[in-house]
Enzyme design. Structure first.
Site, PDB file in Angstrom:
ATOM      1  N   SER A 276       2.684  -3.707  -0.199  1.00  0.00           N
ATOM      2  CA  SER A 276       2.308  -3.977  -1.581  1.00  0.00           C
ATOM      3  C   SER A 276       0.844  -3.635  -1.777  1.00  0.00           C
ATOM      4  O   SER A 276       0.050  -3.682  -0.838  1.00  0.00           O
ATOM      5  CB  SER A 276       2.530  -5.459  -1.894  1.00  0.00           C
ATOM      6  OG  SER A 276       3.904  -5.743  -1.779  1.00  0.00           O
ATOM      7  N   VAL A 277       0.524  -3.278  -3.017  1.00  0.00           N
ATOM      8  CA  VAL A 277      -0.858  -2.911  -3.342  1.00  0.00           C
ATOM      9  C   VAL A 277      -1.438  -3.966  -4.277  1.00  0.00           C
ATOM     10  O   VAL A 277      -0.792  -4.366  -5.258  1.00  0.00           O
ATOM     11  CB  VAL A 277      -0.906  -1.509  -3.988  1.00  0.00           C
ATOM     12  CG1 VAL A 277      -2.344  -1.093  -4.272  1.00  0.00           C
ATOM     13  CG2 VAL A 277      -0.231  -0.485  -3.086  1.00  0.00           C
TER      14      VAL A 277
ATOM     15  N   ASP B  41       5.089  14.335   0.262  1.00  0.00           N
ATOM     16  CA  ASP B  41       5.752  13.317  -0.573  1.00  0.00           C
ATOM     17  C   ASP B  41       5.165  13.315  -1.996  1.00  0.00           C
ATOM     18  O   ASP B  41       4.789  12.271  -2.524  1.00  0.00           O
ATOM     19  CB  ASP B  41       5.586  11.945   0.085  1.00  0.00           C
ATOM     20  CG  ASP B  41       6.609  10.932  -0.424  1.00  0.00           C
ATOM     21  OD1 ASP B  41       7.616  11.351  -1.029  1.00  0.00           O
ATOM     22  OD2 ASP B  41       6.395   9.724  -0.224  1.00  0.00           O
TER      23      ASP B  41
ATOM     24  N   LEU C 199      -0.659  -4.779  -7.831  1.00  0.00           N
ATOM     25  CA  LEU C 199      -0.623  -3.583  -8.682  1.00  0.00           C
ATOM     26  C   LEU C 199       0.729  -2.878  -8.588  1.00  0.00           C
ATOM     27  O   LEU C 199       1.124  -2.152  -9.487  1.00  0.00           O
ATOM     28  CB  LEU C 199      -1.719  -2.600  -8.249  1.00  0.00           C
ATOM     29  CG  LEU C 199      -3.161  -3.067  -8.441  1.00  0.00           C
ATOM     30  CD1 LEU C 199      -4.124  -2.169  -7.669  1.00  0.00           C
ATOM     31  CD2 LEU C 199      -3.523  -3.083  -9.924  1.00  0.00           C
TER      32      LEU C 199
ATOM     33  N   HIS D 155       4.309  -2.137  -5.598  1.00  0.00           N
ATOM     34  CA  HIS D 155       4.713  -2.153  -4.204  1.00  0.00           C
ATOM     35  C   HIS D 155       5.553  -0.932  -3.877  1.00  0.00           C
ATOM     36  O   HIS D 155       6.256  -0.393  -4.719  1.00  0.00           O
ATOM     37  CB  HIS D 155       5.452  -3.448  -3.843  1.00  0.00           C
ATOM     38  CG  HIS D 155       6.810  -3.546  -4.454  1.00  0.00           C
ATOM     39  ND1 HIS D 155       7.933  -3.170  -3.780  1.00  0.00           N
ATOM     40  CD2 HIS D 155       7.215  -3.945  -5.682  1.00  0.00           C
ATOM     41  CE1 HIS D 155       8.986  -3.353  -4.578  1.00  0.00           C
ATOM     42  NE2 HIS D 155       8.572  -3.816  -5.724  1.00  0.00           N
TER      43      HIS D 155
END
Ligand SMILES: Nc1ncnc2c1ncn2[C@@H]1O[C@H](COP(=O)(O)OP(=O)(O)OP(=O)(O)O)[C@@H](O)[C@H]1O
Length: 619
Positions: free
Chosen positions: A99-100, A216, A92, A94
């Site tokens: 990473s996702v 963030d 999906l 990174h």
């Protein structure tokens, strides 16, 4: 003769006893040697473990076993199967530390799986992993926060995986700036997203227990579900609000610091002098990495560079007037003056130097990435190469003659001049456009610290600065360049007002549909627009706020748009205490309180009649 008494008979030792003694002595010696050896080994192991823990776990979170956390534990094999062995097709996105992937389970459920990258040996991914897990239980219950559902980690902590609810439309960064989703061209949707993000941060700052500072806030950490409803994600840098902050000590310190800085500003009238820089603390695993791939400066093609893209026009000007990119470099350098002041916990002023950010290079410390020369030269060189790629025949006259760009930089129609002429005729100290361009950079980029590739490429320079894990209040936390508040960078104290600042930048990005810093190929006269924040301030001074709005937006509610930009400018005030709280912002956005006025320094003179009807709801 009497006989001498014979000496008493000493019974001779039985030979078995002598034999036994000779046999047991070595045994005793061997036994005690073995025992000493075992004790030594145990001591060494304990010492090693203690040292190792200290090295790897600056926060006490890491000493907690994963079972301590409240969410579900997944087996690594289960996640591997669900992601087709973490296949690229399931990726999906990174980020800086992993990473996702989309994980499809046999049950029919789909989840998002973030694999923390441990290949580099960096400890940051591990820190973020534990930080997220430890905070997850406090974050439940808000519809504006992405749920962390589980994790996976082996006993040696080599494969660390976090499992989240799947947000079908991925990040705001991705949907708004990269894919430019049609759904987001509807003003109502953007306003709804702004409100949802504000409510999410309000929950963190005012409702959850303990109170949390995200640290963030940026578009890649805002995730969108299938209906494009926004939720806040990525709590790797979040931390619990410290006692000091709760008790207001921090505000007091900040007010004092602010008062001192205001004195400086009064003295010389330069915003640059107001800028506070910081001593940078490099931690293990944080490496300055300013490779072009990591830099998010966008040099758009001419077709992309419509005025509404608020782009910097380098190419046209390159052809029309002399002055190479290198002129930009030479003009930039002297303007970026920074007073360096430590904002470490001691609040001690430890030194002063100018040109801090631009001058940092690879010559010292454990920074890496740039072989030689300053970051400025490197980045500018990269801009230049991008421009040349766009227009290989760009005018060589530029290289011989930099006068044109000099002239341009000395235009004094910028907001500062407007403001000074409007509000302080006695101090007509002219500031040129490049001042505006760098003002915000000096604040945000000073704390640049490297990390690996992040896809949050919406920024002038997509170098996410140092992140520190743990919910403790160690002063090493950082956010992301362009979104981080000036006072938080480089180890500055993190307060909820840092989130408020980041929200301000995000609001401008949402309204304008562009990155905070963006270089394009439209006319050079637009260069000042490259820095979204300073451009917004200029527009405010000129009473032209609506020019900032993304031209692709339909069904625009002008009043709401002006409201959003005004709130953003309030959030972006350099003084943290002047920024509104998230509670106040939610009230402004929802119409529960009176619409705000622009900060004095950005209001046009005579003050722009704020085009709001009273939006305050009758109670
Ligand atoms: N729960 C999720 N559902 C869908 N996509 C996600 C989810 N979480 C993250 N993503 C996608 O993966 C990308 C990477 O996310 P990640 O949190 O690792 O990094 P980032 O926020 O982009 O950068 P960094 O963490 O370095 O600041 C996101 O930008 C987003 O597009």
């Amino acid at each position: 003769m009497p006989s001498r008494p014979s000496p008493p008979d000493i019974p001779p030792l039985p030979t078995t006893t002598i034999h036994h003694r000779f046999q047991t002595l070595p045994l005793i010696i061997a036994g005690s040697l073995t025992l000493t050896g075992v004790l030594l080994i145990l001591f060494t192991i304990l010492l090693y473990r203690r040292l190792y823990r200290n090295r790897t776990a600056p926060s006490d979170l890491i000493s907690k076993s994963p079972q301590h956390y409240q969410c579900r534990r997944f087996s690594y094999t289960q996640l591997r199967r669900a992601t087709n062995s973490f296949a690229e097709s399931t990726q999906l996105g990174h980020g800086g530390f992993g990473s996702v992937y989309k994980a499809d389970f046999p049950s029919g459920d789909s989840l998002a799986v973030k694999v923390m990258d441990s290949s580099s040996g960096s400890l940051q991914g591990e820190r973020e992993f534990h930080n997220e897990l430890s905070l997850s239980s406090h974050l439940m219950g808000s519809p504006y926060i992405v749920s962390l559902l589980g994790f996976s980690s082996d006993r040696r902590g080599r494969s660390l995986v976090l499992v989240y609810e799947l947000m079908a439309n991925r990040s705001l960064q991705d949907a708004l700036l990269d894919r430019k989703c049609e759904e987001l061209m509807d003003w109502n949707k953007r306003f709804e997203i702004a409100t949802d993000i504000a409510k999410g941060i309000e929950f963190l700052h005012h409702c959850c227990d303990p109170l949390i500072i995200h640290g963030d806030i940026k578009p890649s950490n805002i995730l969108l579900d299938s209906d494009f409803k926004a939720k806040i994600g990525d709590f790797g840098l979040a931390r619990v609000k410290s006692e000091d902050l709760v008790n207001g000590n921090e505000s007091r310190i900040m007010i004092e610091e602010e008062d001192k800085r205001n004195d400086v500003v009064e003295d010389n009238g330069s915003i640059l002098e107001e800028t506070e820089s910081v001593i940078t603390v490099f931690e293990e695993g944080n490496v300055l990495n300013l490779s072009p791939e990591n830099c998010g400066i966008s040099v758009l093609t001419e077709t992309e560079a419509s005025p509404e893209n608020c782009a910097v026009s380098v190419l046209t000007e390159v052809e029309a007037s002399p002055g190479p990119e290198s002129s930009i470099v030479s003009r930039l350098s002297p303007e970026v003056g920074l007073e360096t002041m430590s904002v470490e916990s001691s609040k001690q002023k430890v030194g002063s130097k100018r040109d801090w950010w631009w001058k940092q290079d690879n010559n010292g410390g454990n920074r890496g990435g740039i072989e030689s020369g300053s970051v400025k030269d490197y980045v500018m060189e990269w801009i230049g190469s991008e421009i040349k790629k766009e227009r290989p025949d760009s005018n060589k006259e530029w290289i011989k003659n930099g006068d044109g760009i000099d002239t341009w930089f000395h235009r004094d129609d910028d907001a500062s001049s407007v403001h000074e002429q409007n509000h302080n005729p006695a101090k007509r100290k002219k500031r040129n456009s490049i001042d505006w361009w760098v003002d915000e950079l000096s604040g945000e980029l000073k704390s640049v610290m490297g990390r690996k590739n992040s896809q949050d490429s919406g920024l002038w320079c997509d170098v996410n600065v140092q992140k520190s894990g743990g919910v403790s209040s160690t002063p090493s936390m950082r956010g992301t360049v362009c979104y981080i508040a000036p006072e938080c960078g480089g180890g500055g104290v993190l307060s909820e007002k840092c989130d408020v600042y980041s929200f301000g930048v995000l609001l401008l990005v949402l309204v304008s549909g562009r990155r905070p810093l963006q270089v394009t190929a439209s006319p050079m006269s637009e260069f000042e627009r490259a820095n979204l924040i300073s451009w917004a301030k200029q527009l405010a001074c000129n009473g032209k706020l609506l020019e900032l709005v993304d031209k692709s937006i339909h069904s625009l509610e002008k009043e709401q748009a002006v409201l959003c930009i005004t709130i953003a400018l309030l959030c972006l005030q350099r003084s943290p205490v002047k920024r509104p709280t998230m509670k106040e912002i939610v009230q402004m956005l929802s119409g529960a309180s009176e619409p705000p006025h622009l900060p004095f320094e950005f209001s046009p003179s005579p003050p722009m009649g704020f085009p709001f009807k009273s939006r305050k709801k009758a109670r």
